[in-house]
Design a protein around this motif. Structure first.
Motif, PDB file in Angstrom:
ATOM      1  N   GLN A 174      -1.367  -3.142  -4.143  1.00  0.00           N
ATOM      2  CA  GLN A 174      -2.280  -3.432  -4.257  1.00  0.00           C
ATOM      3  C   GLN A 174      -3.049  -2.178  -3.931  1.00  0.00           C
ATOM      4  N   SER A 175      -2.685  -1.199  -3.225  1.00  0.00           N
ATOM      5  CA  SER A 175      -3.549  -0.124  -2.941  1.00  0.00           C
ATOM      6  C   SER A 175      -2.765   1.071  -3.257  1.00  0.00           C
ATOM      7  N   THR A 219      -7.349   5.314  -4.975  1.00  0.00           N
ATOM      8  CA  THR A 219      -8.010   6.665  -4.465  1.00  0.00           C
ATOM      9  C   THR A 219      -7.440   7.887  -4.929  1.00  0.00           C
ATOM     10  N   SER A 262      -3.147   5.432  -3.000  1.00  0.00           N
ATOM     11  CA  SER A 262      -3.906   6.788  -2.728  1.00  0.00           C
ATOM     12  C   SER A 262      -3.087   8.080  -3.123  1.00  0.00           C
ATOM     13  N   SER A 298      -6.905  -1.238  -5.867  1.00  0.00           N
ATOM     14  CA  SER A 298      -7.713  -0.185  -5.101  1.00  0.00           C
ATOM     15  C   SER A 298      -6.894   1.100  -5.502  1.00  0.00           C
ATOM     16  N   SER A 321       0.953  -1.345  -0.072  1.00  0.00           N
ATOM     17  CA  SER A 321      -0.110  -0.006  -0.052  1.00  0.00           C
ATOM     18  C   SER A 321       0.866   1.184  -0.151  1.00  0.00           C
ATOM     19  N   LEU A 323      -2.586  -4.136  -8.768  1.00  0.00           N
ATOM     20  CA  LEU A 323      -3.370  -2.897  -8.228  1.00  0.00           C
ATOM     21  C   LEU A 323      -4.835  -3.044  -8.081  1.00  0.00           C
ATOM     22  N   ASN A 356       0.686   5.675  -0.136  1.00  0.00           N
ATOM     23  CA  ASN A 356      -0.082   6.810  -0.180  1.00  0.00           C
ATOM     24  C   ASN A 356       0.846   8.080  -0.557  1.00  0.00           C
ATOM     25  N   TYR A 399     -11.448  -1.620  -7.235  1.00  0.00           N
ATOM     26  CA  TYR A 399     -12.273  -0.323  -6.243  1.00  0.00           C
ATOM     27  C   TYR A 399     -11.504   1.067  -6.727  1.00  0.00           C
ATOM     28  N   ASN A 400     -12.330   1.831  -6.915  1.00  0.00           N
ATOM     29  CA  ASN A 400     -12.064   3.316  -7.373  1.00  0.00           C
ATOM     30  C   ASN A 400     -12.780   4.369  -6.821  1.00  0.00           C
TER      31      ASN A 400
END
Length: 577
Positions: free
Chosen positions: A117-118, A146, A120, A144, A91, A142, A93, A171-172
């Motif tokens: 995977q995530s 945001t 932001s 997710s 993840s 990937l 950010n 997920y978006n």
């Protein structure tokens, strides 16, 4: 956080020679009067004992020098850290400048991030976002994404085109706060479908734009979007329907639309919704027609299990349209709504009245639970549900706006009867009696506390007598969050002579023994012979005090049988004649 030992260096620029020079400089400097006299090299050495996020949070806004030093140091450390560990990161950010992440314009996400995977992203410029999205297609895991955007771009077409090209995305969420943003995607073709299952469009869009966007997501399970009525929606009824066979959860925040708009929208989505959440701001009072909602739900959403609905009607719209169909009253208390266990709630807020429909288990909060739990009623659940409508008043300056407040309450009476009232602001005794004078069927009342605007001795006895007669067979439960003075109970005893259940949330600052003695003295005069359950909270309760309270009640000999319990700083007294 400071460590006991120095952390392993993550900087490629550490040099033994530099450390030696640093030590020489420290030896030469025999007197340091403040921390600003430390050299940059010394701070770099100190920083190696700290976590990167602690350095960032502590020194970012201290002053220009520290900001520059820590930014330079963290830039080197984090880019090196990401480069060395990119194959292990799950993840990430990235932010232009927040306390939750860092964004480096020259930082590149490559296919080496095989476990990412995530992701932001916040506050990124349009050109950097486009460049980054192009590279994300190489990531094999990937799931997710945001994006929190600022007012740096308005055309969202290319952004969504690239998002929908991500091969594994499930997920978006896209947040963007600009009423002038738009998308102009054409309807999707089969080879361009996206695997997205959870889509959050947290930016204004028309129904037409929404239909273009969700045409790319045939596997969609959950959809949340912000609808704002624009001129483009005028021809929306001509748009072809869309099939979303997996869509089960839908949340809509809508501004300025009508019930007809909403009905057309739902009728064009072929799905089997089980959960629907709505927040509507509109002047169209058709949203308050329970019968219209019933016909709509039966026809278009027969599989619906959970329905949560908030409708906000501004005070300005109320003043402009005071004519209501009297047949709309209590339509949300019909057998249809009771069978579904969907309950109406009302709030008077700072500038609007908010009507809410929610499942009974959400509505059935601690306060109402205490109320029904105490009652030995044999009534069926359907009878209880028909009388659970609650009004919560979050409205300041009663004295200055009492006329307006009463007019808003009168508006509510056009829609529903009220059985439970909560006032979450300080209120004077005079204000309370004036408000209660317009209610006729209250079962319970909850107040925050009494203000000191008007003394008890100044109350108009005629008003008190009038209110008492009106409420004589209504209010059976009263809850006060905070009692300021013991003699306030005298007023309450007179105002609610049929009170059965009394709860006071905080009497810690009062003399508890005097409070109990005062209560039972009032009951001994037969002024409150119906009271059967008393509960109050005191954080300083002790075993000795608890025994003294038992003795006080026993000495009064008003009741042949009573029980007193002490649970979690709360005292429960049950009385029987």
């Amino acid at each position: 956080m400071m460590k006991g030992t120095k952390r392993p260096s993550t900087s490629p620029n550490d040099d033994p020679e530099k450390k030696k020079k640093l030590q020489i400089r420290l030896n030469e400097r025999t007197s340091l009067t403040c921390i600003e006299h430390f050299s940059n090299e010394l701070f770099y050495e100190i920083f190696d004992y700290l976590d990167g996020i602690d350095i960032y949070n502590t020194f970012t806004d201290l002053n220009y020098r520290f900001h520059q030093n820590q930014t330079q140091r963290l830039g080197i450390k984090y880019k090196h850290f990401l480069h060395m560990n990119k194959h292990q990161i799950f993840s990430l950010n990235l932010s232009k400048s927040t306390r939750h992440g860092l964004f480096f314009p020259d930082f590149t996400i490559t296919s080496s991030f095989i476990r990412l995977q995530s992701l932001s992203i916040e506050g990124i410029q349009l050109n950097l976002l486009i460049s980054l999205l192009l590279k994300l297609t190489r990531l094999p895991c990937l799931f997710s994404l945001t994006i929190n955007g600022f007012n740096t771009f308005s055309n969202l077409t290319n952004i969504y085109r690239l998002i929908y090209a991500l091969p594994k995305l499930k997920y978006n969420k896209f947040c963007y706060y600009d009423d002038h943003s738009f998308t102009s995607l054409s309807k999707a073709k089969e080879k361009h479908f996206s695997p997205i299952e959870y889509l959050i469009l947290d930016h204004p869009c028309t129904f037409q734009e929404l239909f273009s966007l969700i045409s790319y997501t045939p596997h969609l399970h959950r959809l949340i979007f912000l609808h704002k009525w624009f001129i483009q929606d005028e021809n929306f009824n001509k748009i072809s329907s869309i099939h979303l066979p997996y869509l089960s959860h839908l949340t809509i925040n809508s501004y300025y639309g009508t019930f007809d708009d909403f009905q057309i929208f739902i009728s064009k989505i072929h799905c089997k919704l089980t959960i629907l959440n709505l927040f509507i701001v509109s002047s169209d009072i058709t949203f308050l027609s329970g019968d219209r909602w019933q016909r709509f739900l039966i026809q278009y959403l027969p599989h619906l299990v959970e329905f949560s609905f908030k409708y906000s009607l501004s005070f300005d719209d109320i003043h402009e349209n005071m004519n209501f169909d009297r047949n709309m009253k209590n339509q949300f208390n019909s057998s249809f709504w009771i069978q579904q266990n969907w309950i109406l709630d009302v709030e008077i807020e700072l500038n609007a009245i908010v009507y809410s429909i929610k499942p009974f288990w959400k509505h059935f909060n601690k306060n109402l639970h205490w109320f029904y739990q105490q009652q030995n009623y044999s009534m069926e659940l359907s009878n209880k549900l028909s009388k659970t409508t609650r009004l919560v008043i979050i409205y300041e300056l009663f004295n200055d706006n009492m006329y307006d407040l009463l007019s808003y309450i009168d508006h509510i009476f056009n829609i529903t009867d009220i059985y439970h009232l909560e006032i979450l602001e300080d209120i004077s005794f005079t204000e309370l009696t004036e408000i209660l004078s317009v209610f006729h069927q209250l079962h319970s009342l909850q107040l925050y506390t009494f203000s000191s605007k008007v003394k008890i001795s100044m109350l108009n006895e005629d008003i008190l007598c009038y209110i008492t007669k009106k409420q004589r067979n209504s209010i059976k439960q009263f809850k006060l969050m905070k009692l300021r003075k013991i003699d306030e109970m005298d007023f309450l005893m007179k105002l609610f002579p049929r009170l059965i259940y009394l709860k006071i949330n905080d009497i810690t600052h009062l003399n508890v023994k005097q409070f109990v003695q005062h209560m039972f003295n009032q009951m001994n005069r037969k002024s409150h012979r119906y009271l059967r359950s008393i509960c109050f909270r005191i954080s300083t309760m002790t075993n000795d005090l608890f025994e003294e309270l038992k003795q006080i009640i026993n000495q009064k000999r008003i009741f042949s049988c009573f029980t007193i319990q002490w649970r979690s700083n709360e005292i429960y007294i049950e009385l029987k004649e």
